[in-house]
Write an enzyme that holds these catalytic residues in place. Sequence first.
Site, PDB file in Angstrom:
ATOM      1  N   HIS A 307       0.737  -1.231  -0.090  1.00  0.00           N
ATOM      2  CA  HIS A 307      -0.010  -0.059  -0.058  1.00  0.00           C
ATOM      3  C   HIS A 307       1.008   1.287   0.065  1.00  0.00           C
ATOM      4  O   HIS A 307       1.852   1.234   0.804  1.00  0.00           O
ATOM      5  CB  HIS A 307      -0.994   0.018   1.114  1.00  0.00           C
ATOM      6  CG  HIS A 307      -2.072   1.086   1.168  1.00  0.00           C
ATOM      7  ND1 HIS A 307      -1.952   2.285   1.491  1.00  0.00           N
ATOM      8  CD2 HIS A 307      -3.305   0.596   0.499  1.00  0.00           C
ATOM      9  CE1 HIS A 307      -3.312   2.842   1.019  1.00  0.00           C
ATOM     10  NE2 HIS A 307      -3.968   1.950   0.493  1.00  0.00           N
ATOM     11  N   ASP A 364      -8.019  -5.033  -0.253  1.00  0.00           N
ATOM     12  CA  ASP A 364      -8.490  -5.904  -1.514  1.00  0.00           C
ATOM     13  C   ASP A 364      -8.175  -7.336  -1.405  1.00  0.00           C
ATOM     14  O   ASP A 364      -8.826  -8.019  -1.981  1.00  0.00           O
ATOM     15  CB  ASP A 364      -8.076  -5.459  -2.901  1.00  0.00           C
ATOM     16  CG  ASP A 364      -8.504  -3.920  -3.092  1.00  0.00           C
ATOM     17  OD1 ASP A 364      -9.656  -3.791  -2.917  1.00  0.00           O
ATOM     18  OD2 ASP A 364      -7.848  -3.166  -3.568  1.00  0.00           O
TER      19      ASP A 364
HETATM   20  N1  CMC Z   1       4.124  -7.673  -4.948  1.00  0.00           N
HETATM   21  C1  CMC Z   1       5.528  -7.784  -5.195  1.00  0.00           C
HETATM   22  N2  CMC Z   1       6.250  -6.626  -4.845  1.00  0.00           N
HETATM   23  C2  CMC Z   1       5.864  -5.405  -4.459  1.00  0.00           C
HETATM   24  C3  CMC Z   1       4.429  -5.367  -4.468  1.00  0.00           C
HETATM   25  C4  CMC Z   1       3.519  -6.473  -4.647  1.00  0.00           C
HETATM   26  N3  CMC Z   1       2.253  -6.503  -4.403  1.00  0.00           N
HETATM   27  N4  CMC Z   1       3.965  -4.019  -4.175  1.00  0.00           N
HETATM   28  C5  CMC Z   1       5.095  -3.253  -4.215  1.00  0.00           C
HETATM   29  N5  CMC Z   1       6.350  -4.418  -4.302  1.00  0.00           N
HETATM   30  C6  CMC Z   1       7.634  -3.942  -4.440  1.00  0.00           C
HETATM   31  C7  CMC Z   1       8.124  -3.007  -5.446  1.00  0.00           C
HETATM   32  O1  CMC Z   1       8.435  -4.025  -6.400  1.00  0.00           O
HETATM   33  C8  CMC Z   1       9.221  -2.226  -4.872  1.00  0.00           C
HETATM   34  O2  CMC Z   1      10.315  -3.087  -4.777  1.00  0.00           O
HETATM   35  P1  CMC Z   1      11.756  -2.491  -4.951  1.00  0.00           P
HETATM   36  O3  CMC Z   1      11.976  -1.254  -3.735  1.00  0.00           O
HETATM   37  O4  CMC Z   1      12.687  -3.251  -4.857  1.00  0.00           O
HETATM   38  O5  CMC Z   1      11.794  -1.760  -6.390  1.00  0.00           O
HETATM   39  C9  CMC Z   1       8.728  -2.176  -3.421  1.00  0.00           C
HETATM   40  O6  CMC Z   1       7.802  -2.969  -3.221  1.00  0.00           O
HETATM   41  C10 CMC Z   1       8.034  -0.662  -3.372  1.00  0.00           C
HETATM   42  O7  CMC Z   1       6.885  -0.689  -4.203  1.00  0.00           O
HETATM   43  P2  CMC Z   1       6.211   0.557  -5.167  1.00  0.00           P
HETATM   44  O8  CMC Z   1       5.643   0.234  -6.262  1.00  0.00           O
HETATM   45  O9  CMC Z   1       7.255   1.627  -5.089  1.00  0.00           O
HETATM   46  O10 CMC Z   1       5.212   1.031  -3.898  1.00  0.00           O
HETATM   47  P3  CMC Z   1       3.784   2.092  -4.296  1.00  0.00           P
HETATM   48  O11 CMC Z   1       3.571   2.583  -2.922  1.00  0.00           O
HETATM   49  O12 CMC Z   1       4.223   2.939  -5.596  1.00  0.00           O
HETATM   50  O13 CMC Z   1       2.802   1.300  -4.674  1.00  0.00           O
HETATM   51  C11 CMC Z   1       0.874  -0.196  -4.631  1.00  0.00           C
HETATM   52  C12 CMC Z   1       1.605   0.770  -4.087  1.00  0.00           C
HETATM   53  C13 CMC Z   1      -0.315  -0.627  -3.970  1.00  0.00           C
HETATM   54  C14 CMC Z   1       0.647   0.261  -5.999  1.00  0.00           C
HETATM   55  C15 CMC Z   1       1.911  -1.436  -4.867  1.00  0.00           C
HETATM   56  O14 CMC Z   1       2.014  -2.117  -3.569  1.00  0.00           O
HETATM   57  C16 CMC Z   1       1.133  -2.501  -5.799  1.00  0.00           C
HETATM   58  O15 CMC Z   1       1.332  -2.621  -6.976  1.00  0.00           O
HETATM   59  N6  CMC Z   1       0.229  -3.620  -5.084  1.00  0.00           N
HETATM   60  C17 CMC Z   1      -0.385  -4.819  -5.516  1.00  0.00           C
HETATM   61  C18 CMC Z   1      -1.845  -3.969  -6.229  1.00  0.00           C
HETATM   62  C19 CMC Z   1      -2.566  -3.783  -5.179  1.00  0.00           C
HETATM   63  O16 CMC Z   1      -2.885  -4.763  -4.318  1.00  0.00           O
HETATM   64  N7  CMC Z   1      -3.321  -2.405  -5.062  1.00  0.00           N
HETATM   65  C20 CMC Z   1      -4.620  -2.164  -3.743  1.00  0.00           C
HETATM   66  C21 CMC Z   1      -3.927  -1.218  -3.033  1.00  0.00           C
HETATM   67  S1  CMC Z   1      -5.003  -0.841  -1.648  1.00  0.00           S
HETATM   68  C22 CMC Z   1      -6.546  -0.467  -2.197  1.00  0.00           C
HETATM   69  C23 CMC Z   1      -6.412   0.718  -3.188  1.00  0.00           C
HETATM   70  O17 CMC Z   1      -5.930   1.723  -2.708  1.00  0.00           O
HETATM   71  O18 CMC Z   1      -7.019   1.118  -4.000  1.00  0.00           O
END
Ligand code: CMC
Length: 428
Positions: A307, A364
Amino acid sequence: MSDKATLEINGEKYEFPLVKGTENETAINLKSLRAVTGGVITLDPGYKNTGSCESAITFLDGEKGVLRYRGYPIEELAEKANFLEVSYLVIFGELPTKKELIKFEKTIKSYTMLNEEMKDILDGFPKNAHPMGILSSLTGALTAFNPKSVDINNEEDVYQAICKTMAKIPTIAAWAHSKNLGKPMNYPHDDFDFIENILQMMFTNRNERYTTNKVVAEALDNLLILHVDHEQNCSTSTVRIVGSSHAGLFASISAGVSALWGPLHGGANQAVIEMLEEIIADGGDVEKFINKAKDKNDPFRLMGFGHRVYKNFDPRALIIKKSADAVLKELDVNEPTLKVAKHLEEVALNDPYFVDRKLFPNVDFYSGIIYRALGIPVEMFTVMFAIGRLPGWIAQWREMRLRKEPIGRPRQLYIGETKRAFKTFEKR
Ligand code: CMC
């Protein structure tokens, strides 16, 4: 602590005031940055460090796993209030009195019908159109039937527009579902409350009498409460930015629905179930998928994990997890995806990749499982999220307009070609 931040650029010092929120959060007020520095801007893609507004609606502390609507903890609201009560609280700022709640419910009921011509628009969609696409389009189409723009300074005008929005979107959502199934649309009925109407419109055949299943109705009510607001997330920021151009409420909400649809936002609940099913179809090797998620050369991510704000736990996920167990037990549903989900959660929570990056199950992760147990098809998951988020979008739109916020218009750092001479066809 000083109440100013100092920024030094090329030896020149600039001071900017610090602003504090009611929960002691600190922000640097950079409103004058461009003017005093002669054009310097901040660069913050994804707005990870940027506050786009001041808001009095929702407080969340991602480190401590705290979520409060208008000061009330989510855990207490989920236990003690119903969805419309929470909607009223979030939109208008205070819990409603009995009289206010009755009026709110009654006014919403008076608007649940859609103009019959909306059916003609719905007819134009292919049968397999995704319900989120239908929801977004038909919400936008409501503008055509309600062309008068809302006078934000007229309280009654705003109240009626809010009730209309709360009333009509669930009807559109149910009709989108019927369209997918090729079933005749059901109309809302005044005998039913807000939640019952959603359920009867979605799941009852026209030749059947609807009876309320309390477990189902309560679980849905609870789920919607958990989704009501989440401060400046992608869809909410979209609603605020669209509304900031003084586009109408329906147009702003329609944009919010589109933003919510993406798999990194609301679409994640559908993506979670699809991922769990893929794991089952592949033989149930959870570790294999964990390794895929960790592999930087593989685009696969563990859906329902991580998140932007919660870096400890998502309080909504804890409530939902409990609710998922209760619902499955009550309804006697044997859901194989739940087993895989629990296994996946256990492995991920003990794996340094996820622990180090503070990737915990989010709302989710479990909501899809409850939706499934309630008999809601996968394509409708994000639509249910949209119904839940509706009061949040409305509240944020109203707040933004009442605070007379300027039109949202970020800057950019241009990294393209500098000025060059036009090339004729022969030279390209
Ligand atoms: N699976 C594997 N690796 C992950 C995941 C995941 N679900 N989420 C983040 N990472 C890793 C990412 O690869 C990165 O690694 P590194 O530092 O080595 O490059 C690190 O964790 C930080 O990730 P980020 O993409 O910079 O984090 P963010 O804050 O930009 O993204 C997020 C947040 C929710 C988009 C992301 O965690 C994600 O894609 N999760 C899966 C989709 C999901 O479940 N979304 C629902 C969010 S909650 C409901 C809502 O708000 O709508």
